[in-house]
Design a protein around this motif. Sequence first.
Motif, PDB file in Angstrom:
ATOM      1  N   ASP A 191      32.941 -17.480 -44.067  1.00 38.93           N
ATOM      2  CA  ASP A 191      32.465 -18.080 -42.822  1.00 38.93           C
ATOM      3  C   ASP A 191      33.603 -18.748 -42.060  1.00 38.93           C
ATOM      4  O   ASP A 191      33.643 -18.710 -40.829  1.00 38.93           O
ATOM      5  CB  ASP A 191      31.362 -19.107 -43.102  1.00 38.93           C
ATOM      6  CG  ASP A 191      30.056 -18.469 -43.552  1.00 38.93           C
ATOM      7  OD1 ASP A 191      29.928 -17.231 -43.461  1.00 38.93           O
ATOM      8  OD2 ASP A 191      29.181 -19.220 -44.019  1.00 38.93           O
ATOM      9  N   GLU A 192      34.550 -19.348 -42.779  1.00 44.77           N
ATOM     10  CA  GLU A 192      35.686 -20.011 -42.125  1.00 44.77           C
ATOM     11  C   GLU A 192      36.611 -18.996 -41.474  1.00 44.77           C
ATOM     12  O   GLU A 192      37.235 -19.282 -40.465  1.00 44.77           O
ATOM     13  CB  GLU A 192      36.457 -20.860 -43.136  1.00 44.77           C
ATOM     14  CG  GLU A 192      35.704 -22.112 -43.549  1.00 44.77           C
ATOM     15  CD  GLU A 192      36.404 -22.884 -44.659  1.00 44.77           C
ATOM     16  OE1 GLU A 192      37.366 -22.365 -45.260  1.00 44.77           O
ATOM     17  OE2 GLU A 192      35.963 -24.014 -44.918  1.00 44.77           O
ATOM     18  N   PRO A 225      35.142 -15.283 -36.788  1.00 43.24           N
ATOM     19  CA  PRO A 225      35.279 -15.931 -35.477  1.00 43.24           C
ATOM     20  C   PRO A 225      34.017 -16.728 -35.136  1.00 43.24           C
ATOM     21  O   PRO A 225      32.903 -16.323 -35.462  1.00 43.24           O
ATOM     22  CB  PRO A 225      35.463 -14.756 -34.503  1.00 43.24           C
ATOM     23  CG  PRO A 225      35.046 -13.537 -35.241  1.00 43.24           C
ATOM     24  CD  PRO A 225      35.120 -13.840 -36.697  1.00 43.24           C
ATOM     25  N   ARG A 226      34.220 -17.868 -34.541  1.00 46.22           N
ATOM     26  CA  ARG A 226      33.087 -18.698 -34.125  1.00 46.22           C
ATOM     27  C   ARG A 226      32.695 -18.275 -32.713  1.00 46.22           C
ATOM     28  O   ARG A 226      33.539 -18.068 -31.857  1.00 46.22           O
ATOM     29  CB  ARG A 226      33.481 -20.168 -34.141  1.00 46.22           C
ATOM     30  CG  ARG A 226      33.874 -20.654 -35.512  1.00 46.22           C
ATOM     31  CD  ARG A 226      34.246 -22.110 -35.555  1.00 46.22           C
ATOM     32  NE  ARG A 226      34.903 -22.541 -34.339  1.00 46.22           N
ATOM     33  CZ  ARG A 226      35.103 -23.806 -34.006  1.00 46.22           C
ATOM     34  NH1 ARG A 226      34.725 -24.762 -34.783  1.00 46.22           N
ATOM     35  NH2 ARG A 226      35.707 -24.130 -32.881  1.00 46.22           N
ATOM     36  N   THR A 239      29.661 -18.716 -29.359  1.00 42.18           N
ATOM     37  CA  THR A 239      28.595 -19.526 -28.776  1.00 42.18           C
ATOM     38  C   THR A 239      27.300 -18.757 -28.846  1.00 42.18           C
ATOM     39  O   THR A 239      27.262 -17.582 -29.235  1.00 42.18           O
ATOM     40  CB  THR A 239      28.897 -19.855 -27.301  1.00 42.18           C
ATOM     41  OG1 THR A 239      28.881 -18.630 -26.552  1.00 42.18           O
ATOM     42  CG2 THR A 239      30.255 -20.534 -27.131  1.00 42.18           C
ATOM     43  N   GLU A 261      33.454 -16.096 -27.797  1.00 37.54           N
ATOM     44  CA  GLU A 261      34.247 -16.570 -28.928  1.00 37.54           C
ATOM     45  C   GLU A 261      34.861 -17.936 -28.604  1.00 37.54           C
ATOM     46  O   GLU A 261      35.379 -18.158 -27.504  1.00 37.54           O
ATOM     47  CB  GLU A 261      35.345 -15.564 -29.260  1.00 37.54           C
ATOM     48  CG  GLU A 261      36.008 -15.843 -30.590  1.00 37.54           C
ATOM     49  CD  GLU A 261      36.884 -14.684 -31.050  1.00 37.54           C
ATOM     50  OE1 GLU A 261      37.897 -14.988 -31.671  1.00 37.54           O
ATOM     51  OE2 GLU A 261      36.538 -13.527 -30.806  1.00 37.54           O
ATOM     52  N   LEU A 262      34.780 -18.842 -29.582  1.00 34.63           N
ATOM     53  CA  LEU A 262      35.351 -20.181 -29.429  1.00 34.63           C
ATOM     54  C   LEU A 262      36.758 -20.199 -30.017  1.00 34.63           C
ATOM     55  O   LEU A 262      37.071 -19.471 -30.954  1.00 34.63           O
ATOM     56  CB  LEU A 262      34.495 -21.216 -30.167  1.00 34.63           C
ATOM     57  CG  LEU A 262      33.082 -21.379 -29.645  1.00 34.63           C
ATOM     58  CD1 LEU A 262      32.277 -22.280 -30.591  1.00 34.63           C
ATOM     59  CD2 LEU A 262      33.098 -21.998 -28.251  1.00 34.63           C
ATOM     60  N   SER A 277      39.800 -21.371 -32.338  1.00 35.30           N
ATOM     61  CA  SER A 277      39.786 -21.879 -33.725  1.00 35.30           C
ATOM     62  C   SER A 277      40.251 -23.293 -33.810  1.00 35.30           C
ATOM     63  O   SER A 277      41.002 -23.800 -33.105  1.00 35.30           O
ATOM     64  CB  SER A 277      40.686 -21.026 -34.599  1.00 35.30           C
ATOM     65  OG  SER A 277      40.193 -19.711 -34.632  1.00 35.30           O
TER      66      SER A 277
END
Length: 57
Positions: free
Chosen positions: A42-43, A46-47, A49, A54-55, A57
């Motif tokens: 999960d880390e 890619p994060r 919204t 994509e946010l 890092s």
Amino acid sequence: MQQCTCGMLHVSVGSVTVRMRPAAAAGLRDAMAAALQKIEADERAPRVTARGEELPS
């Protein structure tokens, strides 16, 4: 971690000691390993919204 003469394991973390059978300790080991692998994956992912952006890092 210590093994009692009765076969139970005594797992101490700080001031807490948990007694468990070796099979339960093996299950705990497997569950912890799987959880850590998921956290690491999960880390690395890619994060994004809610809208799929994509946010950083």
